[in-house]
Write a protein that holds these residues in place. Structure first.
Motif, short mmCIF file in Angstrom:
data_model
loop_
_atom_site.label_atom_id
_atom_site.label_comp_id
_atom_site.label_asym_id
_atom_site.label_seq_id
_atom_site.Cartn_x
_atom_site.Cartn_y
_atom_site.Cartn_z
N TYR A 78 -71.53 -55.85 -60.92
CA TYR A 78 -70.24 -55.13 -60.85
C TYR A 78 -69.17 -56.07 -60.28
N SER A 79 -69.52 -56.78 -59.21
CA SER A 79 -68.57 -57.74 -58.60
C SER A 79 -68.26 -58.87 -59.57
N ALA A 80 -69.30 -59.35 -60.25
CA ALA A 80 -69.09 -60.46 -61.20
C ALA A 80 -68.10 -60.07 -62.28
N THR A 81 -68.21 -58.83 -62.78
CA THR A 81 -67.29 -58.35 -63.83
C THR A 81 -65.85 -58.34 -63.33
N PHE A 115 -67.61 -66.47 -53.76
CA PHE A 115 -67.54 -65.03 -53.47
C PHE A 115 -68.89 -64.39 -53.80
N LEU A 116 -69.39 -64.65 -55.02
CA LEU A 116 -70.64 -64.01 -55.46
C LEU A 116 -71.84 -64.47 -54.63
N ALA A 117 -71.76 -65.70 -54.12
CA ALA A 117 -72.87 -66.23 -53.31
C ALA A 117 -73.04 -65.44 -52.01
N LEU A 118 -71.99 -64.71 -51.61
CA LEU A 118 -72.09 -63.91 -50.37
C LEU A 118 -72.93 -62.64 -50.58
N ALA A 124 -65.27 -59.69 -50.39
CA ALA A 124 -63.88 -60.13 -50.53
C ALA A 124 -63.29 -60.52 -49.18
N ALA A 125 -63.82 -59.90 -48.10
CA ALA A 125 -63.33 -60.21 -46.75
C ALA A 125 -64.14 -61.33 -46.11
N GLY A 126 -65.02 -61.96 -46.92
CA GLY A 126 -65.79 -63.09 -46.40
C GLY A 126 -67.04 -62.69 -45.64
N ILE A 127 -67.47 -61.43 -45.78
CA ILE A 127 -68.66 -60.95 -45.06
C ILE A 127 -69.90 -61.15 -45.93
N GLU A 128 -71.01 -61.61 -45.33
CA GLU A 128 -72.27 -61.71 -46.10
C GLU A 128 -72.79 -60.30 -46.36
#
Length: 714
Positions: free
Chosen positions: A358-361, A380-383, A337-341
């Motif tokens: 979990y993030s996808a949900t 977001f999910l690609a990170l 969420a903070a743009g970190i890989e």
């Protein structure tokens, strides 16, 4: 004229008032503002005949921040009368502005919260920049106050009682597009020039502007408290509110009183009612507790109060997370969420994929509610990269281990990860109890090792407890602190000991509740009094959530570790109850289908009926006050012990950490402020009574006795 409000009349006879409080990053309603506003309103009235209209805007990044909390926290009961008249003076200025007989426009160039929004409400037209940094609302309730600059009176007259209450009693804020839909503002502007042009155009088109409530025949939207539908809502509203506040927070209750009573009288009387309630809250103790902790101490922490000095700010770019369970999945989410890989590793790729899901949900929910675009979700999910291979940790500048609370397992996975990460990577453990210095033995560079204790669920809980081991370097601590700020969490810094700060204090809370049950006290009494004391959940309910098998596991690990040091774990009455629940009754907690509570499918949980027969004794009941005090006092006393031992190094970390980390009663302002507001000497006397009645764990620590003797507070 003062510089605080610049007065400029243009060629169209429109006066632009630019609020720019000298020497402050934000505009606040302090003495300088009050003087400047008085002079400004006098001049507007004097020059009224040569004025076409007024535009109010700000020279700061924000529009106006609200009341001056430095002033408000100092107002005592002795100042009540002066304070009351001063507040009426602020309101009178805004009232003269809206009754000037000329159109007044608020050009809202940044956040307008609290007193800032109250100034906007006194304008006939409100135009806001359509920018996500702009927020509108009345958050006073979150500091134990109510909107005292006419906010209650005008919001009720603008929206009606039912629609105004969420903004007033819950402190609900709105972005410009939502504010437009809700009828809080009238127009949106693309930029500053567009906003000023729209303001001028509106003034020229509406020379005789009036507020709706000053127009003949005006009725409150949705009806007054006497209207049948509003009366019906008000019949149940107080009990719904009391269920939420448990009587611990006076502000929401006073807001409802001011709103309902004010809706039954004329505007000026409603202003008096609001000011009386505002004065009562401002001079009261709960507002002092909440302003001190949620404003001053929280700002001290966020300004880097506990961060070692002399290190340039660092940015984390790639984080490796070990373990894709609940905690690991949550850490991956807040980091991305903070743009970190993020590299999310588990024993199998399937387990790691499940962690990413979990993030996808969470993101799919945001997309379905229109809070996020599908493209943003995909980016977001690609990170987050799921993995089952340590080699993927190449390029990571931070590794966070979030596996099961088992020393050998933690040692194995961190050592393997360290070999593949960047040579200067920070290695962190998300342990909740195991000492960091011991865990650091598994890695080659103990100075790079630190504890980052997240709370579940990670996406919702605002706190991270940073634990400094014996060998952790200042630079590592500074980098860990910066990462926590980067993911928009609140960092508290503690020194290494078993259980650190939050888990230790949390343990005293659950153990005290379970011990009372073991003594024969009614389970319902324990749970109800904990909530009445201001705890969000009772100790038995939270023990079910955590699971008694995990509590037992932590205890066994502690017994083992202490034995290695030639020490013993002190006995506690709670242990026998936990052992019975696990071994005899096979009820370890919620995840296993039942613990102290039953969890019927599709129905509300309720206390396990058998607790009555197996634990409760009629002769063992104690007073409600004793139950409540045992729950709050034991946590406050343990916090003092943490301060005494040097686990905690600041009062701010103690107060903020106790509320954000373990849900200590928020009305108190935190565990140490609870002692301050109780009175240190009185607290010691009450603790000594509890120690005589219920056990030596309530004995006041030396630091507390020392403070009481010197008449000092924390």
């Amino acid at each position: 004229m003062t510089d605080a409000i610049r007065y400029h009349k243009d060629q169209d006879n429109i006066v632009v008032l630019t609020i720019d409080m000298p020497g402050q990053s934000a505009n606040t309603m302090n003495a300088v503002y009050r003087e400047a506003m008085a002079a400004t309103v006098d001049r507007l009235e004097a020059e009224k005949d040569s004025i076409a209209g007024v535009i109010i805007t700000s020279a700061k990044k924000t529009f106006f921040a609200g009341g001056d909390l430095n002033e408000l926290i100092k107002v005592t009961k002795a100042d009540a009368s002066n304070f009351y008249h001063m507040v009426l003076g602020i309101k009178a200025q805004l009232r003269r502005l809206e009754l000037l007989g000329k159109p007044v426009v608020a050009a809202i160039n940044g956040a307008a919260l609290g007193g800032g929004w109250e100034i906007c409400l006194a304008c006939h037209q409100r135009i806001a920049l359509d920018n996500s940094s702009v927020q509108i609302g009345l958050p006073e309730v979150t500091l134990g106050l109510l909107p005292g600059g006419g906010g209650v009176v005008r919001m009720v007259r603008l929206l009606g009682l039912e629609k105004a209450l969420p903004y007033l009693a819950e402190g609900k804020k709105a972005r410009p597009d939502a504010a437009l839909k809700a009828g809080l503002i009238h127009q949106l502007a693309t930029d500053k020039d567009d906003m000023m042009a729209k303001a001028r155009a509106w003034i020229n088109a509406n020379p005789d502007a009036k507020q709706p409530w000053d127009t003949p025949g005006y009725k409150i939207p949705g009806g007054t408290p006497a209207s049948p539908n509003v009366a019906q809502m008000l019949a149940i509203a107080p009990s719904v509110l009391r269920d939420k506040t448990k009587g611990c927070f006076p502000a929401p209750e006073k807001i409802m009183c001011a709103a309902v009573e004010g809706a039954q009288v004329d505007f000026d009387t409603a202003q008096l009612i609001e000011t009386r309630y505002f004065t009562e809250l401002t001079t009261g103790q709960v507002a002092k507790n909440m302003i001190g902790t949620f404003w001053f101490q929280l700002n001290e922490i966020n300004a880097g109060g506990s961060r070692p000095k002399g290190f340039a700010p660092s940015v984390t770019r790639r984080v490796g997370v070990l373990g894709a369970g609940m905690m690991g999945a949550g850490i991956a989410y807040v980091s991305a969420a903070a743009g970190i890989e993020v590299v999310l590793k588990d024993v199998s790729l399937q387990a790691a994929e499940k962690g990413k899901a979990y993030s996808a949900t969470l993101l799919d929910k945001k997309v379905s509610r229109g809070h996020m675009s599908a493209e943003k979700r995909d980016a977001f999910l690609a990170l987050i990269k799921p993995s089952d291979n340590e080699a993927d940790f190449a390029g990571c500048d931070l590794i966070i281990e979030a596996v099961f609370e088992d020393r050998e397992l933690k040692a194995k996975v961190t050592a393997a990860a360290e070999q593949h990460a960047l040579s200067d990577a920070v290695i962190a453990s998300n342990t909740s109890t195991l000492p960091i210095t011991g865990l650091a033995k598994a890695v080659a560079k103990a100075e790079k090792f630190i504890g980052l204790h997240f709370f579940s669920p990670v996406d919702k809980m605002p706190l991270v407890e940073i634990i400094r081991g014996e060998h952790t370097s200042d630079e590592t601590l500074a980098r860990a602190f910066d990462y926590v700020m980067q993911i928009k969490k609140t960092p508290i810094v503690v020194n290494d000991r078993r259980g650190f700060f939050t888990s230790r204090v949390f343990g005293t809370f659950t153990n005290e509740g379970i011990a009372m049950l073991g003594e024969g006290v009614s389970a319902a009494l324990i749970e109800n009094e904990a909530r009445k004391a201001g705890m969000p959940v009772g100790p038995l309910a939270i023990s079910d959530e955590v699971s008694m098998s995990l509590m037992n596991h932590v205890r066994q690990q502690s017994i083992k570790d202490l034995a290695a040091e030639g020490k013993q774990l002190p006995e506690h009455k709670a242990f026998a109850v936990i052992d019975m629940m696990l071994n005899e009754y096979k009820r370890p907690g919620k995840a296993a289908g039942g613990g102290f509570y039953e969890y019927p499918q599709g129905a509300k949980k309720h206390l396990w009926p058998e607790l009555k027969a197996r634990f409760e004794q009629a002769s063992a009941q104690i007073s409600q006050q004793d139950v409540r005090d045992r729950i709050l006092f034991i946590q406050a006393i343990e916090t003092v012990r943490c301060l005494e031992e040097g686990v905690l190094t600041s009062v701010a970390d103690a107060n903020v950490g106790s509320i954000f980390g373990i849900g200590f009663a928020a009305w108190t302002g935190g565990t140490l402020q609870f002692i301050n507001q109780y009175g240190v000497q009185d607290f010691v006397a009450r603790a000594e009574y509890l120690a005589q009645q219920y056990g030596e764990r309530f004995n006041p620590p030396a630091l507390l006795l020392d403070k009481a003797a010197k008449g000092e507070a924390f």
